[in-house]
Design an enzyme around this catalytic site. Structure first.
Site, mmCIF file in Angstrom:
data_model
loop_
_atom_site.group_PDB
_atom_site.id
_atom_site.type_symbol
_atom_site.label_atom_id
_atom_site.label_comp_id
_atom_site.label_asym_id
_atom_site.label_seq_id
_atom_site.Cartn_x
_atom_site.Cartn_y
_atom_site.Cartn_z
ATOM 1 C CD GLU A 12 -1.779 -2.405 1.546
ATOM 2 O OE1 GLU A 12 -0.600 -2.648 1.888
ATOM 3 O OE2 GLU A 12 -2.687 -3.254 1.570
ATOM 4 C CG HIS A 56 -10.171 -7.413 8.172
ATOM 5 N ND1 HIS A 56 -9.245 -7.887 9.062
ATOM 6 C CD2 HIS A 56 -9.622 -7.584 6.941
ATOM 7 C CE1 HIS A 56 -8.192 -8.342 8.409
ATOM 8 N NE2 HIS A 56 -8.386 -8.159 7.114
#
Lengths: 325, 342
Positions: free
Chosen positions: B68, B137
């Protein structure tokens, strides 16, 4: 290498050194006898690049003004060599309205979009940006290239490794240049890095690289020339590592107690007098010409300092401008 | 029904609506491209890029490594050069591995450069819980991003807004963080949410960033909320309407800029406010709304402000634990009743 190129490399290095010496002089105004980092006309941290001029001169000799370049927290040498306007850059360092960023950036955050130059105060984090600039050039099918300069301390950051992987995977026209000045602030490379060679790390990602020893400006010029040509020919990224020299402290005000044992040798390794001797010995330069080059550089630098000092400071309410376009 | 009316009534899932907005902008502007993890053949884990690879090919719909910092930073670099990348951060929870590129680079470069360098990129990311995906998450975290200057933050709740806000985000010259709750997307593999499918105009249109929308008019209290909680608030409002309690539901749609006028206007009308926020309770959106009212005119309130948010704990895994911390319709209804009775 032809004579005009060699003299041009020398002039670039002298110009950078004259700039860094003048900034150093101005930086200590108001900070003596007691050092206060926030005092004087040039506040904040100041990371100067004296001794690292060969990297800037050797790399930027191959870059055009439409090529992108990102720098780290120690950016003056590469900014100047890449063609960032000296007056506006000096004004930015002085925090003036006429500065590159109207006083919002400062010495670690210089942006000059007219020559695609930017820098980041965060170690290794200019590398992903350069990859993205290279990606844009590739998508548009131009022959522009992007270069990212980082210190050897950056090789242990995630951003370094992620950028190497992306650049190799996507065959980006990018050149990574690692300035190995032996020191990550106060920690020697031997105490921070498990494998001494950044070029080995590059090769692990399939990126060809070269290490230039002895802070040789001609060595940097030759190696970067090959790397830039590779990138321009769409042959992918390269990594150039230069064993350079941090002539002064990590930042100004750094007493360098951690470095006492080696400091005596440091001035003797200064690349500028070394190169001057070489050029004089080979009959390409004489003392008079060398003095003239230095005088010209000083004149330009002092004009830039005057420009900065005479420029107004930004109005306080401008602090609220430019959050959004 | 005329052809035009049928067109207006065409119904899409939120995910399809987003994809349509992206595709229309990609056709209009060659500088727009998409990159992220699994955005190509997979079509985006949450369906945000489905079909784009087939139409635009791998040069403009780029699968990235799980890296990322590298690819969000590359998005920043491409945006600096004037392209318009749409970069997907699969879950907002992954911000920890790339936040330097987001807040030190994407968000700050325009300001640091004194306005000389623009970073016109969209960072789209999924948020929210409700399906037992655990603490790494399931977060919303929009207030974390909204707290840091330099990024616009949009959070659509329905298909029509999702498409229009996506088009606005791509056309905006600023970095825009575009956050979608998994529960509003209309995913085939998650419990069906009736409001995740809705009418979407076929043409290109913008929904302005920074404008809230009154999702339901009411007189007795204002529920200020966003994203999936809008759906819950509307369900509760319908239930309470049968008892003569009329809730106004204000869908913020953007956090940055925040439509403070719309909040004050609605609270001025109802005099009672319940903030429903799937982000953490303290130091966040609900506090900002309370401060907005307190600073502007505390006399607007006929009763103390009420909030339903995630208590200051990470999102737990087990179903009863997760339901206990999320702003469920039950918690919203209880709070609304308490507020109206106060």
């Amino acid at each position: 290498m032809d004579t005009s190129t060699r003299l041009s490399l020398y002039r670039t290095m002298v110009r950078i050194r004259a700039f860094e010496e003048a900034i150093r002089r101005e930086y200590y105004v108001g900070k003596q006898p007691v050092f206060d980092i926030g005092a004087g006309p040039v506040p904040g941290e100041m990371h100067l690049a004296a001794g690292q001029e060969p990297v800037a001169a050797g790399l930027c000799a191959h870059l055009r003004s439409d090529d992108a370049l990102t720098g780290p927290h120690r950016p003056h040498h590469i900014a100047l060599a890449h063609g960032v306007d000296m007056k506006r850059m000096t004004a930015e360092i002085f925090g003036r309205e006429s500065g590159l960023c109207h006083g919002k950036g400062g010495h670690m955050h210089l942006f000059a979009p007219e020559v695609h130059f930017g820098c980041s105060g965060i170690i290794a984090e200019g590398m992903p940006t350069a990859c993205g600039q290279a990606l844009a050039f590739k998508k548009r099918g131009t022959d522009q290239v992007a270069a990212a300069v980082v210190g050897e301390g950056a090789v242990n950051q995630g951003g370094f490794h992620e950028s190497l992987n992306l650049a190799a995977l996507w065959k980006l026209p990018v050149i990574f240049v690692v300035e190995d000045n032996d020191w990550g602030i106060s920690v020697p490379r031997s105490a921070s890095t498990s494998n001494f060679s950044a070029t080995d790390r590059g090769r692990a990602y399939g990126i060809p690289g070269e290490r230039v020893e002895d802070n040789s400006v001609e060595g940097v010029y030759e190696a970067c020339g090959r790397a830039v040509q590779r990138a321009r020919r769409s042959e992918g990224p390269s990594l150039i590592e230069v064993h350079t020299l941090r002539l002064w402290g990590h930042f100004e005000g750094d007493a360098q107690g951690y470095r006492e044992s080696e400091l005596e040798d440091v001035p003797g390794r200064d690349p500028i007098p070394t190169y001057r001797r070489t050029l004089i010995e080979e009959g390409l330069l004489d003392e008079e010409e060398a003095q003239r080059i230095r005088a010209e550089a000083e004149e330009e630098v002092e004009a830039a300092i005057r420009f900065a000092k005479e420029s107004p400071e930004p109005a306080p309410d401008e602090a609220l401008e430019h959050v959004f376009a | 029904m005329t052809t035009a009316e049928r067109t207006r009534e065409r119904r899409l899932t939120t995910a399809r609506a987003m994809v349509e907005g992206i595709a229309q902008e990609m056709r209009r502007n060659e500088e727009v491209f998409v990159m992220g993890e699994d955005v190509g053949a997979y079509g985006g884990i949450f369906g945000t890029t489905t079909g784009l690879l087939d139409e635009f090919g791998p040069e403009r719909v780029m699968d990235t490594p799980i890296s990322e910092t590298g690819f969000i930073g590359a998005g920043v670099g491409a945006a600096i050069e004037g392209m318009r990348p749409i970069v997907e951060l699969m879950f907002v929870d992954f911000f920890g591995v790339c936040m330097d590129q987001i807040y030190n680079h994407m968000a700050k470069i325009h300001y640091e450069s004194g306005g000389n360098v623009k970073v016109p990129m969209v960072l789209m990311t999924s948020v929210g819980g409700g399906y037992s995906d655990g603490a790494q998450h399931s977060q919303c975290l929009w207030a974390t991003f909204a707290h840091l200057p330099g990024m616009k933050i949009v959070v659509p709740s329905n298909p029509r807004d999702a498409k229009g806000l996506m088009i606005s985000a791509i056309r905006d010259d600023n970095p825009v963080v575009y956050m979608t709750h998994k529960g509003i997307m209309g995913l085939a593999w998650m419990a069906k949410n009736a409001r995740s499918v809705g009418p979407v105009p076929e043409e290109e249109y913008e929904v302005p960033i920074g404008k809230a929308s009154v999702a339901r008019e009411g007189t007795d209290a204002t529920v200020v909320t966003l994203s999936l909680s809008v759906h819950h608030a509307l369900d509760v409002a319908e239930r309470l309407s049968g008892e003569g309690i009329e809730l106004e539901v204000l869908d913020l749609r953007s956090l940055v800029p925040l439509d403070r006028e719309a909040i004050l206007e609605s609270v001025g009308k109802t005099g009672r406010v319940l903030v429903v926020d799937e982000d953490y309770r303290s130091f966040g959106l609900s506090g900002e709304i309370a401060a907005t009212i307190a600073e502007e005119d505390p006399t607007l309130l006929k009763a103390p402000l009420s909030r339903v948010a995630v208590p200051d704990v990470p999102i737990p895994y087990a179903r009863p634990l997760e339901r206990a911390v999320l702003p469920t319709p039950e918690r919203i209804e209880e709070a609304a009743r308490g507020l109206v009775g106060a």
